[in-house]
Design an enzyme around this catalytic site. Structure first.
Site, PDB file in Angstrom:
ATOM      1  N   CYS A  88      -3.973   9.927   8.995  1.00 15.06           N
ATOM      2  CA  CYS A  88      -5.075   8.990   9.256  1.00 15.06           C
ATOM      3  C   CYS A  88      -6.169   9.116   8.202  1.00 15.06           C
ATOM      4  CB  CYS A  88      -5.651   9.225  10.648  1.00 15.06           C
ATOM      5  SG  CYS A  88      -7.091   8.210  10.962  1.00 15.06           S
ATOM      6  N   CYS A 145      -5.314   5.273   8.261  1.00 19.32           N
ATOM      7  CA  CYS A 145      -6.450   4.500   8.794  1.00 19.32           C
ATOM      8  C   CYS A 145      -7.676   4.468   7.881  1.00 19.32           C
ATOM      9  CB  CYS A 145      -6.921   5.076  10.127  1.00 19.32           C
ATOM     10  SG  CYS A 145      -5.667   5.848  11.119  1.00 19.32           S
ATOM     11  N   LYS A 174      -7.142   2.907   4.207  1.00 13.50           N
ATOM     12  CA  LYS A 174      -6.841   1.484   4.444  1.00 13.50           C
ATOM     13  C   LYS A 174      -8.106   0.706   4.805  1.00 13.50           C
ATOM     14  CE  LYS A 174      -6.393   0.581   8.477  1.00 13.50           C
ATOM     15  NZ  LYS A 174      -5.421   0.627   9.524  1.00 13.50           N
ATOM     16  N   TYR A 209       2.098  -3.423  12.064  1.00 16.54           N
ATOM     17  CA  TYR A 209       0.695  -3.154  11.722  1.00 16.54           C
ATOM     18  C   TYR A 209       0.485  -3.024  10.211  1.00 16.54           C
ATOM     19  CZ  TYR A 209      -0.500  -1.163  16.422  1.00 16.54           C
ATOM     20  OH  TYR A 209      -0.753  -0.942  17.736  1.00 16.54           O
ATOM     21  N   GLU A 247      -1.534  -5.513   7.698  1.00 19.21           N
ATOM     22  CA  GLU A 247      -2.814  -5.066   7.140  1.00 19.21           C
ATOM     23  C   GLU A 247      -2.802  -5.115   5.613  1.00 19.21           C
ATOM     24  OE1 GLU A 247      -4.336  -2.218  10.776  1.00 19.21           O
ATOM     25  OE2 GLU A 247      -3.462  -1.234   9.045  1.00 19.21           O
ATOM     26  N   HIS A 272     -26.392 -14.195  23.641  1.00 13.93           N
ATOM     27  CA  HIS A 272     -26.327 -15.450  22.903  1.00 13.93           C
ATOM     28  C   HIS A 272     -27.223 -15.422  21.677  1.00 13.93           C
ATOM     29  CE1 HIS A 272     -25.578 -19.696  22.426  1.00 13.93           C
ATOM     30  NE2 HIS A 272     -26.878 -19.874  22.261  1.00 13.93           N
ATOM     31  N   GLU A 330     -19.639 -13.521  23.325  1.00 18.83           N
ATOM     32  CA  GLU A 330     -20.055 -14.091  24.605  1.00 18.83           C
ATOM     33  C   GLU A 330     -18.965 -14.968  25.214  1.00 18.83           C
ATOM     34  OE1 GLU A 330     -23.177 -17.173  24.611  1.00 18.83           O
ATOM     35  OE2 GLU A 330     -22.920 -17.328  22.440  1.00 18.83           O
TER      36      GLU A 330
HETATM   37  P1  NDP Z   1       5.848  -0.972  13.089  1.00 21.33           P
HETATM   38  O1  NDP Z   1       6.820  -0.246  13.941  1.00 21.33           O
HETATM   39  O2  NDP Z   1       4.583  -1.453  13.658  1.00 21.33           O
HETATM   40  O3  NDP Z   1       6.576  -2.217  12.441  1.00 21.33           O
HETATM   41  C1  NDP Z   1       7.759  -2.082  11.735  1.00 21.33           C
HETATM   42  C2  NDP Z   1       8.145  -3.443  11.189  1.00 21.33           C
HETATM   43  O4  NDP Z   1       9.230  -3.308  10.306  1.00 21.33           O
HETATM   44  C3  NDP Z   1       8.561  -4.414  12.283  1.00 21.33           C
HETATM   45  O5  NDP Z   1       8.090  -5.678  11.923  1.00 21.33           O
HETATM   46  C4  NDP Z   1      10.091  -4.356  12.209  1.00 21.33           C
HETATM   47  O6  NDP Z   1      10.694  -5.561  12.571  1.00 21.33           O
HETATM   48  C5  NDP Z   1      10.304  -4.137  10.729  1.00 21.33           C
HETATM   49  N1  NDP Z   1      11.545  -3.454  10.409  1.00 21.33           N
HETATM   50  C6  NDP Z   1      12.018  -2.295  10.915  1.00 21.33           C
HETATM   51  N2  NDP Z   1      13.177  -1.966  10.325  1.00 21.33           N
HETATM   52  C7  NDP Z   1      13.441  -2.938   9.436  1.00 21.33           C
HETATM   53  C8  NDP Z   1      14.481  -3.167   8.515  1.00 21.33           C
HETATM   54  N3  NDP Z   1      15.504  -2.321   8.402  1.00 21.33           N
HETATM   55  N4  NDP Z   1      14.450  -4.288   7.744  1.00 21.33           N
HETATM   56  C9  NDP Z   1      13.411  -5.139   7.857  1.00 21.33           C
HETATM   57  N5  NDP Z   1      12.383  -4.984   8.700  1.00 21.33           N
HETATM   58  C10 NDP Z   1      12.399  -3.883   9.488  1.00 21.33           C
HETATM   59  O7  NDP Z   1       5.644  -0.010  11.846  1.00 21.33           O
HETATM   60  P2  NDP Z   1       4.524   0.129  10.761  1.00 21.33           P
HETATM   61  O8  NDP Z   1       5.201   0.785   9.616  1.00 21.33           O
HETATM   62  O9  NDP Z   1       3.809  -1.153  10.508  1.00 21.33           O
HETATM   63  O10 NDP Z   1       3.488   1.123  11.455  1.00 21.33           O
HETATM   64  C11 NDP Z   1       3.923   2.364  11.989  1.00 21.33           C
HETATM   65  C12 NDP Z   1       3.038   2.789  13.129  1.00 21.33           C
HETATM   66  O11 NDP Z   1       1.803   3.230  12.594  1.00 21.33           O
HETATM   67  C13 NDP Z   1       2.677   1.677  14.091  1.00 21.33           C
HETATM   68  O12 NDP Z   1       3.625   1.533  15.113  1.00 21.33           O
HETATM   69  C14 NDP Z   1       1.360   2.142  14.623  1.00 21.33           C
HETATM   70  O13 NDP Z   1       1.579   2.962  15.748  1.00 21.33           O
HETATM   71  C15 NDP Z   1       0.770   2.950  13.509  1.00 21.33           C
HETATM   72  N6  NDP Z   1      -0.279   2.196  12.822  1.00 21.33           N
HETATM   73  C16 NDP Z   1      -1.390   1.818  13.495  1.00 21.33           C
HETATM   74  C17 NDP Z   1      -2.383   1.109  12.856  1.00 21.33           C
HETATM   75  C18 NDP Z   1      -3.595   0.695  13.606  1.00 21.33           C
HETATM   76  O14 NDP Z   1      -3.828   1.198  14.706  1.00 21.33           O
HETATM   77  N7  NDP Z   1      -4.394  -0.230  13.078  1.00 21.33           N
HETATM   78  C19 NDP Z   1      -2.283   0.745  11.447  1.00 21.33           C
HETATM   79  C20 NDP Z   1      -1.068   1.160  10.845  1.00 21.33           C
HETATM   80  C21 NDP Z   1      -0.117   1.861  11.511  1.00 21.33           C
HETATM   81  P3  NDP Z   1      11.001  -5.961  14.085  1.00 21.33           P
HETATM   82  O15 NDP Z   1       9.723  -6.388  14.690  1.00 21.33           O
HETATM   83  O16 NDP Z   1      11.993  -7.034  13.956  1.00 21.33           O
HETATM   84  O17 NDP Z   1      11.553  -4.711  14.712  1.00 21.33           O
END
Ligand code: NDP
Length: 462
Positions: free
Chosen positions: A43, A48, A51, A177, A181, A434, A439
């Site tokens: 993080c 976090c 980013k 996510y 982002e 307001h 709101e």
């Molecule tokens: P996520 O699990 O959120 O998303 C992974 C994405 O990758 C999904 O869209 C998934 O598609 C896709 N995917 C997975 N495997 C493949 C593949 N083989 N080919 C193509 N696409 C694929 O992971 P992130 O890496 O974005 O983030 C990891 C974690 O980090 C999050 O779950 C979150 O908990 C945490 N995080 C939190 C943040 C915040 O609170 N603001 C910011 C960043 C990270 P599909 O939907 O089809 O499965």
């Protein structure tokens, strides 16, 4: 002489491990923490915080454009990306120093290197064996890359945060996510962004209105979202790269980023050798007390792959310290945890999506889509979306969703009410502040008629 070298030995000095260690030390426990990279963890150093700093940095682009509508004449503004990265790095160094100082002030022993479990109460590090009454695994996770030919050409969020120069074009694979982002960061920095998702929509698991609204706003900002597209290979093409798609097409780009999920850091830690069970995703199996299958060994945060959010890891860690060292047993409650996606515009949510709530019973939906007052003069074509999901049987507000400026800040406050079990009737007694965007949340009186799609509630300039 004490039976063990330490009362608690924590492996991993990220947010969760540090929080648990400091809380334990505050109750008089003798604590050691081992870290193989840098104190601070994902993080603070690779997630976090950097980013968000980049988001602050690039967001000025929109602010500057908005200012024109308010009479400002700001010519020649341009982003010096290298300067932004250098400033971000200085801030991370400062935070790393603060973490080290906090641990030192708490009298936590810091050990550098990769720690390995060698017994239920023993850890080896740097050729020495340390014993501890309790061992806490808080090793986090790292980017997970699919086995696509040419994947070695792709960067992950780690590389994106340290990019020395901006490319002209970037292709970001993934719809979660991190992908969303970074699509916002690069787009605001002036890079042509293509986001490639294998599903039909971004942000699986989020409320469908959030997913649709955000995708529409991103598209307005010229981010191209290629849905239902799988990448089958990445090959260099001169100074660029060519991505082959499953449908036989190709996409040319200057930089490829993968954000396809993260996997728990559980290899090389000796976990299975001492009997700690991992699940199918190689995450550590724990119960609600963070207890692994070996008594005395606990795990928190991303290495358990439950709700992978920093504040959750911190709460799990502090709860464990309370349980072990303050005779204050604390289970972790993973319900109604608010979260945000720092997209542009950002998302804030707490509670259930409409689809998840409908699986549990009848619901009423309140929804507003409107152009915030600021953009009546800025001229920016950006709308906010707010939504409440109410359980009809109990009148409880069980889901709050927002896409729009300050959504994470607004939803953080509303999460208090949701966690306390607020009913829609109580919610409606709240007087508005307001004029604000927030709101609108207390002004949504009539449920939307199902299955009608978004009604325009506060259309100042629709
Ligand atoms: P996520 O699990 O959120 O998303 C992974 C994405 O990758 C999904 O869209 C998934 O598609 C896709 N995917 C997975 N495997 C493949 C593949 N083989 N080919 C193509 N696409 C694929 O992971 P992130 O890496 O974005 O983030 C990891 C974690 O980090 C999050 O779950 C979150 O908990 C945490 N995080 C939190 C943040 C915040 O609170 N603001 C910011 C960043 C990270 P599909 O939907 O089809 O499965």
């Amino acid at each position: 002489m004490a039976e063990y070298d330490f009362d608690l030995f924590t492996i991993g000095a990220g947010s969760g491990g540090v929080a648990a260690s400091r809380r334990a030390a505050a109750y008089g426990a003798r604590v050691a923490i081992a870290e193989s990279v840098r104190i601070g963890g994902t993080c603070v150093l690779r997630g976090c915080v950097p980013k968000k700093l980049l988001i602050y940095g690039v967001h000025f682009a929109e602010d500057i454009r908005d200012a024109a509508g308010y009479g400002w004449n700001i010519d020649g503004a341009r982003l010096d990306w290298a300067k932004l990265i250098a400033a971000k790095d200085r801030e991370l160094d400062r935070l790393n120093g603060i973490y080290i100082k906090m641990l030192g002030d708490s009298k936590v022993t810091m050990l550098e290197g990769r720690a390995q479990l060698v017994g239920p109460n023993a850890v080896e590090l740097g050729g020495r064996t340390y014993t501890a009454k309790h061992i806490l695994i808080a090793t986090g996770g790292r980017p997970d890359l699919p086995p696509v030919p040419g994947i070695e050409h792709a960067i992950t969020s780690d590389g994106a945060l340290d990019l020395k120069r901006l490319p002209r074009r970037i292709a970001i694979v993934g719809g979660g996510y991190i992908a969303v982002e970074f699509a916002g960061i690069f787009n605001a920095a002036g890079v042509e962004v293509r986001q490639i998702i294998r599903g039909d929509r971004i942000l699986r698991g989020f409320d469908d209105d959030v997913r649709d609204h955000l995708a529409a706003e991103m598209t307005k900002k010229s981010i191209v979202i290629d849905s239902e597209t799988q990448i089958t290979g990445i090959a260099p093409a001169g100074y660029a790269y060519r991505l082959a798609t499953h449908a036989g097409g190709s996409i040319e780009t200057d930089l490829v980023m993968y954000a396809t999920g993260r996997r728990p850091n559980t290899g090389d830690t000796g976990l299975e050798a001492v009997g700690v069970q991992l699940n199918k995703r190689k995450a550590i199996a724990v119960d609600e007390w963070q207890q692994t299958t070996v008594p005395g060994i606990y795990a928190i945060g991303d290495c358990t792959d439950r709700l992978n959010l920093t504040p959750v890891a911190i709460a799990e860690g502090r709860g464990l310290a309370e349980t072990l060292f303050n005779r204050n047993p604390m289970r972790m409650d993973h319900n109604d945890v608010p979260s945000a996606v720092f997209s542009q515009p950002p998302v804030g949510v707490v509670g259930l999506s409409e689809a998840a709530a409908r699986k549990l019973g009848e619901v009423d939906i309140y929804r507003a889509v409107f152009r915030p007052m600021k953009h009546t003069m800025s001229g920016r074509d950006e709308k906010a979306m707010m939504k409440l999901v109410v359980d009809r049987a109990t009148d409880r507000v069980c889901g709050v969703h927002m896409v729009g400026a300050d959504a994470p800040e607004i939803v953080q406050s509303l999460a208090v009410a949701v966690k306390a079990g607020v009913t829609k009737r109580q919610w409606d007694r709240t007087v508005a502040v307001h004029p604000t965007t927030a709101e609108e949340f207390v002004l949504m009186r009539e449920p939307v008629k199902q299955p009608a799609k978004p009604a325009l509630a506060k259309g100042v300039a629709e």
